[in-house]
Design a protein around this motif. Structure first.
Motif, PDB file in Angstrom:
ATOM      1  N   GLU A  51       0.829  -1.208   0.000  1.00 13.90           N
ATOM      2  CA  GLU A  51       0.000   0.000   0.000  1.00 13.90           C
ATOM      3  C   GLU A  51       0.863   1.258   0.000  1.00 13.90           C
ATOM      4  N   ARG A  52       2.100   1.130   0.456  1.00 14.22           N
ATOM      5  CA  ARG A  52       3.014   2.277   0.557  1.00 14.22           C
ATOM      6  C   ARG A  52       4.359   1.864  -0.001  1.00 14.22           C
ATOM      7  N   ARG A  53       4.847   2.631  -0.973  1.00 17.26           N
ATOM      8  CA  ARG A  53       6.174   2.374  -1.533  1.00 17.26           C
ATOM      9  C   ARG A  53       7.194   3.274  -0.848  1.00 17.26           C
ATOM     10  N   LEU A  54       8.419   2.817  -0.833  1.00 13.25           N
ATOM     11  CA  LEU A  54       9.514   3.585  -0.254  1.00 13.25           C
ATOM     12  C   LEU A  54      10.397   4.107  -1.376  1.00 13.25           C
ATOM     13  N   ASP A  55      10.837   5.364  -1.236  1.00 11.52           N
ATOM     14  CA  ASP A  55      11.833   5.818  -2.200  1.00 11.52           C
ATOM     15  C   ASP A  55      13.181   5.244  -1.765  1.00 11.52           C
ATOM     16  N   LEU A  56      14.194   5.467  -2.547  1.00 12.47           N
ATOM     17  CA  LEU A  56      15.488   4.842  -2.304  1.00 12.47           C
ATOM     18  C   LEU A  56      16.073   5.220  -0.947  1.00 12.47           C
ATOM     19  N   ILE A  57      15.977   6.471  -0.581  1.00 14.21           N
ATOM     20  CA  ILE A  57      16.528   6.921   0.705  1.00 14.21           C
ATOM     21  C   ILE A  57      15.739   6.311   1.860  1.00 14.21           C
ATOM     22  N   GLU A  58      14.412   6.277   1.731  1.00  9.52           N
ATOM     23  CA  GLU A  58      13.587   5.643   2.762  1.00  9.52           C
ATOM     24  C   GLU A  58      13.925   4.156   2.875  1.00  9.52           C
ATOM     25  N   LEU A  59      14.129   3.500   1.736  1.00  5.21           N
ATOM     26  CA  LEU A  59      14.463   2.083   1.747  1.00  5.21           C
ATOM     27  C   LEU A  59      15.764   1.839   2.501  1.00  5.21           C
ATOM     28  N   GLN A  60      16.758   2.672   2.266  1.00  6.73           N
ATOM     29  CA  GLN A  60      18.031   2.519   2.987  1.00  6.73           C
ATOM     30  C   GLN A  60      17.811   2.619   4.495  1.00  6.73           C
ATOM     31  N   GLU A  61      17.025   3.595   4.921  1.00  7.98           N
ATOM     32  CA  GLU A  61      16.753   3.772   6.348  1.00  7.98           C
ATOM     33  C   GLU A  61      15.925   2.623   6.908  1.00  7.98           C
ATOM     34  N   TYR A  62      14.967   2.141   6.126  1.00  7.10           N
ATOM     35  CA  TYR A  62      14.103   1.030   6.533  1.00  7.10           C
ATOM     36  C   TYR A  62      14.935  -0.230   6.771  1.00  7.10           C
TER      37      TYR A  62
END
Length: 107
Positions: A51-62
């Motif tokens: 339902e929610r995608r992560l951008d690249l920077i968010e993915l790194q933090e996740y």
């Protein structure tokens, strides 16, 4: 090349399964991961359910509290949902269109 080609949904779902498996393998609940990320649990749930995608920077933090990297995600993605050659994608799309047309004709 299409950014939303025939295999987009399959690969997008695979990323969500990968992220969930990383969390589970880390022994974390959605609540625990959310707490480490400083977000609400529903965000983790939405990421895992597409339902929610992560951008690249968010993915790194996740990935940081899971001890994983973007490279890990990409390697696992290629293992479970490899990119199809363009010809195969075009053939698949053509087959789906033909199947849909046949269904419409039978109605």
């Amino acid at each position: 090349m299409s950014l939303r080609g025939a295999d987009y949904v399959q690969r997008s779902e695979a990323i969500c399964r990968i992220l969930k498996s990383y969390r589970v393998l880390s022994g974390l609940t959605q609540d625990e991961l959310a707490e480490r990320l400083g977000v609400v649990q529903s965000l983790v749930s939405k990421v895992e359910s597409r339902e929610r995608r992560l951008d690249l920077i968010e993915l790194q933090e996740y990935l940081r509290p899971l001890g994983r990297t973007v490279q890990d995600v990409l390697a696992d993605l290629e293992r479970i949902a490899p990119v199809r050659p363009a010809e195969t994608v075009e053939e698949l799309a053509r087959d789906r269109i033909e199947a849909a047309l046949e269904t419409d004709i039978r109605r």
